[in-house]
Design an enzyme around this catalytic site. Structure first.
Site, mmCIF file in Angstrom:
data_model
loop_
_atom_site.group_PDB
_atom_site.id
_atom_site.type_symbol
_atom_site.label_atom_id
_atom_site.label_comp_id
_atom_site.label_asym_id
_atom_site.label_seq_id
_atom_site.Cartn_x
_atom_site.Cartn_y
_atom_site.Cartn_z
ATOM 1 N N SER A 1 89.806 58.656 -0.288
ATOM 2 C CA SER A 1 89.057 57.701 -1.107
ATOM 3 C C SER A 1 87.698 57.367 -0.511
ATOM 4 C CB SER A 1 89.900 56.417 -1.229
ATOM 5 O OG SER A 1 89.076 55.300 -1.497
ATOM 6 N N GLY A 2 86.663 57.463 -1.333
ATOM 7 C CA GLY A 2 85.326 57.078 -0.864
ATOM 8 C C GLY A 2 85.275 55.602 -0.518
ATOM 9 N N LEU A 3 85.915 54.779 -1.357
ATOM 10 C CA LEU A 3 85.936 53.334 -1.100
ATOM 11 C C LEU A 3 86.597 53.044 0.246
ATOM 12 C CD1 LEU A 3 85.729 50.327 -1.927
ATOM 13 C CD2 LEU A 3 87.884 50.612 -3.150
ATOM 14 N N ASP B 1 80.918 51.015 -0.602
ATOM 15 C CA ASP B 1 81.135 52.216 -1.416
ATOM 16 C C ASP B 1 79.928 52.418 -2.331
ATOM 17 O OD1 ASP B 1 82.327 54.411 -2.587
ATOM 18 O OD2 ASP B 1 83.645 53.234 -3.885
ATOM 19 N N ASP C 1 87.372 62.540 -2.587
ATOM 20 C CA ASP C 1 86.464 61.819 -3.466
ATOM 21 C C ASP C 1 85.036 62.136 -3.002
ATOM 22 O OD1 ASP C 1 84.978 59.986 -4.838
ATOM 23 O OD2 ASP C 1 86.036 58.210 -4.086
ATOM 24 N N ASP D 1 82.340 61.460 -4.506
ATOM 25 C CA ASP D 1 81.377 60.595 -5.203
ATOM 26 C C ASP D 1 80.581 61.419 -6.214
ATOM 27 O OD1 ASP D 1 82.230 58.303 -3.941
ATOM 28 O OD2 ASP D 1 80.791 58.456 -2.313
ATOM 29 N N GLU E 1 81.961 62.657 -9.658
ATOM 30 C CA GLU E 1 81.836 61.745 -10.808
ATOM 31 C C GLU E 1 80.435 61.818 -11.405
ATOM 32 O OE1 GLU E 1 82.928 58.548 -8.093
ATOM 33 O OE2 GLU E 1 81.193 57.382 -8.783
ATOM 34 N N LYS F 1 75.525 56.081 -5.726
ATOM 35 C CA LYS F 1 76.462 55.519 -6.693
ATOM 36 C C LYS F 1 76.874 54.112 -6.264
ATOM 37 C CE LYS F 1 80.464 55.206 -5.868
ATOM 38 N NZ LYS F 1 81.673 56.022 -5.759
ATOM 39 N N ASN G 1 80.537 51.608 -6.489
ATOM 40 C CA ASN G 1 81.959 51.617 -6.842
ATOM 41 C C ASN G 1 82.140 51.209 -8.310
ATOM 42 O OD1 ASN G 1 84.716 49.941 -7.069
ATOM 43 N ND2 ASN G 1 84.948 51.598 -5.597
ATOM 44 N N SER G 2 83.046 51.874 -8.979
ATOM 45 C CA SER G 2 83.227 51.700 -10.426
ATOM 46 C C SER G 2 83.609 50.283 -10.838
ATOM 47 C CB SER G 2 84.320 52.654 -10.925
ATOM 48 O OG SER G 2 84.023 53.964 -10.562
ATOM 49 N N ARG H 1 85.109 64.018 -12.808
ATOM 50 C CA ARG H 1 85.504 62.637 -13.175
ATOM 51 C C ARG H 1 84.455 62.061 -14.104
ATOM 52 N NH1 ARG H 1 86.308 58.047 -8.502
ATOM 53 N NH2 ARG H 1 85.310 56.279 -9.519
ATOM 54 N N HIS I 1 88.505 57.789 -15.813
ATOM 55 C CA HIS I 1 88.618 56.498 -15.127
ATOM 56 C C HIS I 1 88.463 55.359 -16.138
ATOM 57 C CE1 HIS I 1 89.201 54.130 -11.726
ATOM 58 N NE2 HIS I 1 88.029 54.165 -11.129
HETATM 59 C C1 SPV Z 1 87.843 55.588 -4.609
HETATM 60 O O1 SPV Z 1 88.993 55.427 -4.199
HETATM 61 O O2 SPV Z 1 86.854 55.581 -3.878
HETATM 62 C C2 SPV Z 1 87.616 55.812 -6.026
HETATM 63 C C3 SPV Z 1 88.455 55.152 -6.996
HETATM 64 O O3 SPV Z 1 86.667 56.471 -6.373
HETATM 65 S S1 SPV Z 1 87.652 53.716 -7.496
HETATM 66 O O4 SPV Z 1 87.490 52.847 -6.350
HETATM 67 O O5 SPV Z 1 88.496 53.163 -8.508
HETATM 68 O O6 SPV Z 1 86.361 54.054 -8.054
HETATM 69 MG MG MG Z 2 85.234 56.578 -4.972
#
Ligand code: SPV
Ligand code: MG
Length: 308
Positions: free
Chosen positions: A56-58, A68, A95, A97, A124, A130, A132-133, A167, A198
């Protein structure tokens, strides 16, 4: 409990997990990828029985003290993923990104991830840097053709085995289901192996609607962080390929570390929490210190290894 203990393995002795991620993704049963963000969280997920990991990027950026928002560099991520692969032996979907820039950055990152033990990358359709979503409402989407070029560049660079997941953030950015479908079709044409759809809604309606319309053109992956109450039976019924539990090792670590720090500072003692934290033996077992002792007996001169 009889658990297989994974250990850091020398580079070059890992089984190639690339086919395994593809097999998991294409299997008729629902696949679960567990978030991990370093060697130890990867080893714990492997011991728990997960068959694959989500880098996971986060979580990776949080673990090294960044947000993130592409504050961590792609070389930071590659270094962490290498440790995750060695510590778990599991296939890892990374991930990636937005690919850290244009088509050229994306293909370099993908190539390095492949070299260092990753089995696939997820890109994505936003720009660099970017966000975080789930942070804020401004999530500008990338131009479809430009992002498709990023995907094709990765596809051409990494070859057919490395898994490429596209994504779309269309629903995150409050665009329509049609926009998400148009994008998914374009990304399939550009060489993606799967689509990650997502959503930030608390119910799965929009991802289930997407899945129905998409009709399995490519496998569908989801991240049910916000619609966490949905039973996985609904995903099986909708023929979803893969569920990503995207941040739960990191969030578990935050809760546990907070609790321990608060207790130690209040009690000015570690006596109270001794029974609540992992034992040192558990840690040594997790990192397979036993193997090291056996290796010392085998490889070190008897006088040098201190086991007499
Ligand atoms: C991550 O885990 O970094 C993701 C999922 O990309 S989210 O945090 O939902 O974007
Ligand atoms: Mg991410």
């Amino acid at each position: 409990m009889d658990r297989t203990v994974y250990m850091p393995k020398p580079v070059g002795t890992l089984e190639d997990p690339t086919t395994t991620l593809r097999d998991l993704m294409l299997s008729s049963d629902l696949t679960f990828l567990m978030e991990a963000h370093d060697g130890i969280s990867s080893a714990i997920a492997a011991q728990a029985g997960f068959k694959g990991l989500w880098a996971s990027g986060l979580s990776i950026s949080s673990a090294i003290g960044y947000r993130d928002a592409n504050e961590a560099s792609w070389t930071d991520v590659v270094g962490v993923v290498e440790r995750m692969a060695d510590a778990s032996g599991l296939p890892i979907l990374v991930d990636g990104d937005t690919g850290f820039g244009n088509f050229n950055n994306a293909r370099i990152v993908a190539r390095k991830l492949k070299q260092r033990g990753a089995s696939g990358i997820c890109l994505e359709d936003k720009g660099f840097p970017k966000m975080n979503s789930f942070v804020g409402d401004r999530q500008p989407l990338a131009d479809i053709d430009e992002f498709s070029g990023r995907l094709s560049a990765v596809r051409d660079t990494t070859g057919p085995d490395f898994v490429l997941v596209a994504r779309t953030e269309a629903l995150i950015a409050d665009h329509s289901l049609d926009e998400a479908l148009v994008r998914a079709h374009a990304y399939a044409k550009a060489g993606a192996d799967a689509i990650l759809i997502h959503s930030r809604k608390s119910v799965p309606d929009e991802i289930l609607a997407f899945s129905k319309e998409w009709n399995n053109k490519l496998p569908v992956m989801i991240v049910p962080t916000k619609y966490y109450r949905t039973p996985v039976a609904e995903y099986r019924a909708a023929a979803i390929s893969t569920v990503i539990w995207a941040n739960h090792n990191m969030r578990a670590a935050i809760s546990a570390m907070r609790q321990v720090c608060d207790r130690i500072i209040q009690e000015e003692s570690i006596a109270g929490i001794e029974g609540e934290v992992a034992t040192l033996d558990e840690l040594f077992d997790l990192m397979n210190y036993g193997e090291l002792a056996v290796a010392e007996d085998k490889y070190l001169p008897q006088a040098a290894h201190g086991h007499e």
